[in-house]
Design a protein around this motif. Sequence first.
Motif, PDB file in Angstrom:
ATOM      1  N   UNK A   1       0.812  -1.186   0.213  1.00  0.00           N
ATOM      2  CA  UNK A   1       0.506  -0.209  -0.228  1.00  0.00           C
ATOM      3  C   UNK A   1       0.716   1.216   0.192  1.00  0.00           C
ATOM      4  N   UNK A   2       1.627   1.462   0.656  1.00  0.00           N
ATOM      5  CA  UNK A   2       2.900   2.399   0.816  1.00  0.00           C
ATOM      6  C   UNK A   2       3.377   2.319  -0.332  1.00  0.00           C
ATOM      7  N   UNK A   3       4.238   1.859  -1.413  1.00  0.00           N
ATOM      8  CA  UNK A   3       4.361   1.394  -2.917  1.00  0.00           C
ATOM      9  C   UNK A   3       3.290   2.588  -3.819  1.00  0.00           C
ATOM     10  N   UNK A   4       1.770   1.857  -3.354  1.00  0.00           N
ATOM     11  CA  UNK A   4       1.276   1.827  -4.415  1.00  0.00           C
ATOM     12  C   UNK A   4       0.353   3.752  -4.414  1.00  0.00           C
ATOM     13  N   UNK A   5       0.977   4.233  -3.192  1.00  0.00           N
ATOM     14  CA  UNK A   5       1.283   5.724  -2.257  1.00  0.00           C
ATOM     15  C   UNK A   5       2.089   6.658  -3.198  1.00  0.00           C
TER      16      UNK A   5
ATOM     17  N   UNK B   1       2.091   6.833  -7.376  1.00  0.00           N
ATOM     18  CA  UNK B   1       1.652   7.294  -7.229  1.00  0.00           C
ATOM     19  C   UNK B   1       1.536   8.757  -7.124  1.00  0.00           C
ATOM     20  N   UNK B   2       2.641   9.445  -5.973  1.00  0.00           N
ATOM     21  CA  UNK B   2       2.841  10.803  -6.067  1.00  0.00           C
ATOM     22  C   UNK B   2       3.726  11.150  -6.304  1.00  0.00           C
ATOM     23  N   UNK B   3       5.082   9.952  -7.244  1.00  0.00           N
ATOM     24  CA  UNK B   3       5.785   9.872  -7.751  1.00  0.00           C
ATOM     25  C   UNK B   3       5.609  10.405  -9.772  1.00  0.00           C
ATOM     26  N   UNK B   4       4.521   8.972 -10.008  1.00  0.00           N
ATOM     27  CA  UNK B   4       4.283   9.510 -11.630  1.00  0.00           C
ATOM     28  C   UNK B   4       2.953  10.928 -11.564  1.00  0.00           C
ATOM     29  N   UNK B   5       2.381  11.772 -10.649  1.00  0.00           N
ATOM     30  CA  UNK B   5       1.674  12.908 -10.587  1.00  0.00           C
ATOM     31  C   UNK B   5       2.574  13.927 -10.520  1.00  0.00           C
ATOM     32  N   UNK B   6       3.963  13.998  -8.990  1.00  0.00           N
ATOM     33  CA  UNK B   6       5.201  15.020  -9.629  1.00  0.00           C
ATOM     34  C   UNK B   6       5.871  14.731 -10.501  1.00  0.00           C
TER      35      UNK B   6
END
Length: 187
Positions: free
Chosen positions: A157-161, A164-169
């Motif tokens: 779950x931490x990896x998915x979060x 998501x943040x990395x892709x958005x940034x």
Amino acid sequence: MDPDEDLLTRAAREPDAFEPLVDRHSTALHGYLVRRAPAAADDLLSEVWLQAYAHRSTFDAGRGSARGWLFGVARNVLARHRQAAARAADRPQPPADAAPGDPWHAVDARLDAAAVAPDLRAGLAGLPEAERELLLLVAWEELTPAEAAAAVGIPAGTARSRLHRARARLRDGLSATTRTTLTGDPA
């Protein structure tokens, strides 16, 4: 016992007994495949016969006819073909107007990649190390997010979060031109 069932049963011990089945059922199996995958029907028919021959010892007359068994083999071959086609559709394909063996699509792709590489490098460098590592494990190494999480020792779950943040940034940090080049959509 039906002659086809007898042939298929005998073919497990006597390979030559398989040949009449090919002669007898190729037209019907080919028609089945042409109606479902016209462009690939000939190749699929070859695969059907290879699979049927390889698995001829699994035929059980008590479970149905030889003809039904052969169509089951054809159905499985067709399903694998469709799955492979679906996976291939997820990968970038050359343009429809590109001639087979035409090197220009590859040249265009390399030029596009070279044009956006500095922007991508800068975007990746701006990510926190933990996010960058996860993103690269998923993008370059083709790990699933759960596999990448295990690789770096964090919960899935931490990896998915983080992904998501990395892709958005990364997306937010790229120029409009680079986003258009990468996605084909205007920013």
